[in-house]
Every structure is written in C-alpha cells, then in structure tokens.
Design a protein around this motif. Sequence first.
Motif, short mmCIF file in Angstrom:
data_model
loop_
_atom_site.label_atom_id
_atom_site.label_comp_id
_atom_site.label_asym_id
_atom_site.label_seq_id
_atom_site.Cartn_x
_atom_site.Cartn_y
_atom_site.Cartn_z
N ALA A 65 -3.54 -27.74 -48.52
CA ALA A 65 -2.60 -27.24 -47.52
C ALA A 65 -1.58 -28.31 -47.16
O ALA A 65 -1.87 -29.52 -47.20
CB ALA A 65 -3.36 -26.84 -46.26
N LEU A 66 -0.41 -27.87 -46.80
CA LEU A 66 0.62 -28.78 -46.29
C LEU A 66 0.05 -29.51 -45.07
O LEU A 66 -0.59 -28.89 -44.22
CB LEU A 66 1.85 -27.96 -45.89
N GLY A 90 4.46 -21.41 -53.28
CA GLY A 90 3.13 -22.01 -53.24
C GLY A 90 2.46 -21.75 -51.91
O GLY A 90 2.75 -22.40 -50.91
N SER A 92 -1.22 -20.76 -51.64
CA SER A 92 -2.64 -21.10 -51.63
C SER A 92 -3.40 -20.19 -50.65
O SER A 92 -3.27 -18.98 -50.70
CB SER A 92 -2.82 -22.59 -51.31
N VAL A 95 -2.18 -21.43 -45.31
CA VAL A 95 -2.16 -22.20 -44.06
C VAL A 95 -0.73 -22.41 -43.56
O VAL A 95 -0.38 -21.99 -42.45
CB VAL A 95 -2.89 -23.55 -44.23
N ASN A 124 -0.10 -17.46 -57.30
CA ASN A 124 -0.45 -17.09 -58.67
C ASN A 124 -1.91 -16.66 -58.82
O ASN A 124 -2.24 -15.86 -59.67
CB ASN A 124 -0.24 -18.35 -59.53
N GLY A 152 1.36 -13.43 -58.35
CA GLY A 152 1.77 -13.63 -59.74
C GLY A 152 2.64 -14.87 -59.83
O GLY A 152 2.80 -15.61 -58.86
N TRP A 174 3.54 -26.99 -57.62
CA TRP A 174 3.43 -28.02 -58.66
C TRP A 174 4.84 -28.49 -59.02
O TRP A 174 5.76 -27.69 -59.16
CB TRP A 174 2.73 -27.49 -59.90
C1 LIG Z 1 0.15 -27.06 -52.77
S1 LIG Z 1 -0.49 -25.47 -52.92
C2 LIG Z 1 0.26 -24.61 -51.58
C3 LIG Z 1 -0.34 -24.94 -50.24
C4 LIG Z 1 0.13 -24.04 -49.12
N1 LIG Z 1 1.55 -24.09 -48.95
C5 LIG Z 1 -0.53 -24.40 -47.81
O1 LIG Z 1 0.03 -25.19 -47.04
O2 LIG Z 1 -1.64 -23.92 -47.56
C6 LIG Z 1 0.40 -24.82 -54.28
C7 LIG Z 1 -0.02 -23.42 -54.70
O3 LIG Z 1 0.90 -22.94 -55.68
C8 LIG Z 1 0.21 -22.03 -56.52
N2 LIG Z 1 0.95 -21.87 -57.77
C9 LIG Z 1 0.99 -22.71 -58.83
N3 LIG Z 1 1.79 -22.23 -59.79
C10 LIG Z 1 2.29 -21.05 -59.33
C11 LIG Z 1 3.17 -20.09 -59.86
N4 LIG Z 1 3.72 -20.22 -61.06
N5 LIG Z 1 3.46 -18.99 -59.11
C12 LIG Z 1 2.92 -18.84 -57.87
N6 LIG Z 1 2.07 -19.75 -57.31
C13 LIG Z 1 1.76 -20.83 -58.03
C14 LIG Z 1 -1.14 -22.70 -56.71
O4 LIG Z 1 -2.13 -21.78 -57.11
C15 LIG Z 1 -1.39 -23.33 -55.35
O5 LIG Z 1 -2.24 -22.50 -54.58
#
Ligand SMILES: C[S@@+](CC[C@H](N)C(=O)[O-])C[C@H]1O[C@@H](n2cnc3c(N)ncnc32)[C@H](O)[C@@H]1O
Length: 244
Positions: A65-66, A90, A92, A95, A124, A152, A174
């Motif tokens: 989470a951020l 992104g 997750s 949060v 995703n 997705g 990412w």
């Molecule tokens: C750093 S986490 C996000 C944390 C979130 N913002 C939080 O604060 O709880 C990044 C998320 O991006 C998702 N992700 C990665 N590649 C992706 C894609 N191509 N499309 C959508 N989500 C993706 C990952 O599964 C991961 O859960």
Amino acid sequence: MTSELCIDAPQHIIHLLRKLHDLSAEQEAKLKGNATRFVSTDVLGPGAPNKDSNFDDLMRDKFIALDEDKCHFVYQLIRATGATNVIEAGTSFGVSTIYLALAVAENKKRLGDQSRPGVIATENEPEKATRARQHWKECGPVVEKEIDLREGNLLETLSKDVEDGVDLLLLDIWTPLALPTLKLIQPKLTPQAVVLSDNVTMAASGYQEFFEYIKAPNSGFRTLTLPYLGGFEMTIYDPKEQQS
Ligand SMILES: C[S@@+](CC[C@H](N)C(=O)[O-])C[C@H]1O[C@@H](n2cnc3c(N)ncnc32)[C@H](O)[C@@H]1O
C-alpha cells in the motif's frame, strides 16, 4: 465524523485504514528484511515487460500500500484542489483508493455533484480486486459508490471510457508501466492536473524513461520530487508549456 489523521471520515473507516496500513507494513518488512523499501525495480529491470517476470507471482498476496503519510498528502491535495475526477494506476487491496474516494466525495458533496464515480481504480489481479471491493464495502457507500474499479491490464481498461478532465493521476504501479500509463491518460488530463508517482528516487532506474519524457523541453510538464520515503513525484500538466 472525525478529523483524526487529517481525514474527514467515520471512525470505522479510520480504524480500517490503520489496520490495513499496519498489515501492509508488516508484509513489506518481511519481504525486504531491513531494507527501507521493496520496489518493482528490485526484480524488474527498467523497461522489462511486466508479464515476463516473476514479480506478479511474488506480489499476488501483498498489499504494498502507498505509505500512510503519502496517502494523507494525496487526500489533502485532492481536497485543496477540488479534484472530482481521479485515476489510480495500481489499486492492489484498495488502501490508497479509500483516501481518493473520501476526498473526491467531499469535493463532490460541496458541488452538489451526484454524477458518476469520481475515482477510476485499476487492478490486474482478480484476487486483489476482490479484496479491494471487500475493504470498500466495509467502508460503506461513501467510499463504494465513488469507485469504478477496472479489472484487467490497465493499458487496456483505461484505453476506453475515460472522460476528459482528469484532475489527478496516481501512478502507484510497477515502474515499466508508469510512462505508458501517463501517455495513455495525458490527452484526458485537465490543464494543471497533478500526476503523482511513487518511489521515484528509490526506483530511479525504473523511472528513467518517464523522467526523460516529462523533463524534455516543452514537454508540457513541470515536476518536483517531494521528500517522502523513496521519493514521491508531483508533476503538473501545463499544456501551455508544450510546443507542437
Ligand atoms: C503498488 S501496488 C498498488 C498499491 C495501492 N495503490 C495501495 O495503496 O493500496 C501496484 C498494483 O498494481 C497492480 N498491477 C500491476 N500491473 C498491472 C496492470 N498491468 N494493470 C493493472 N494493475 C496492475 C499490481 O497487481 C499491484 O496490486
């Protein structure tokens, strides 16, 4: 309602946020031992295609989470700018999205705006999307009704049905996806829109192309790195600075 932690939200949401941040921090500590941060560039090289790495497998059950202080900053920024149209790249377990939804809901309430959800979230991994929805349900309608979760690959899910006038884009994704996502959403950004990107110092090599793009002469962007852990980039879209 309470203003504890600078956030206007009912107590049960404040408690949930505390719990989720704690769980995320515990997981990260285990992942990286004593290092300050675990970032995608630890596993992915700059520009490495997401699908070809084992990073997704490793992260499937992780919050990442951020950070709480960054979430508070984003919440305050949204409230201060009056943003009502926000995209999160992104999501997750959802949060940071809770903060986005709370802030946008306050802005819309002030405007008497009852329109479509003000936050587009993207994830995703189906299991993560399910967990995120559970957390938002726990928060209740104030959060739930403000979020349009696109499940997705965000490069596909954000390529349609995104209206003009995006006020804020949060890149918590990412690193190889940061620039492609920015380029995809750029035509939808409103003048003076804010783009926030996490871990830009810690994951500097992964952000190289992103920075070459936004720092190019006449890019239409102004940018500065805020001194949060790992570096949190605040970039302003100012198309008058852009030359065709
Ligand atoms: C750093 S986490 C996000 C944390 C979130 N913002 C939080 O604060 O709880 C990044 C998320 O991006 C998702 N992700 C990665 N590649 C992706 C894609 N191509 N499309 C959508 N989500 C993706 C990952 O599964 C991961 O859960």
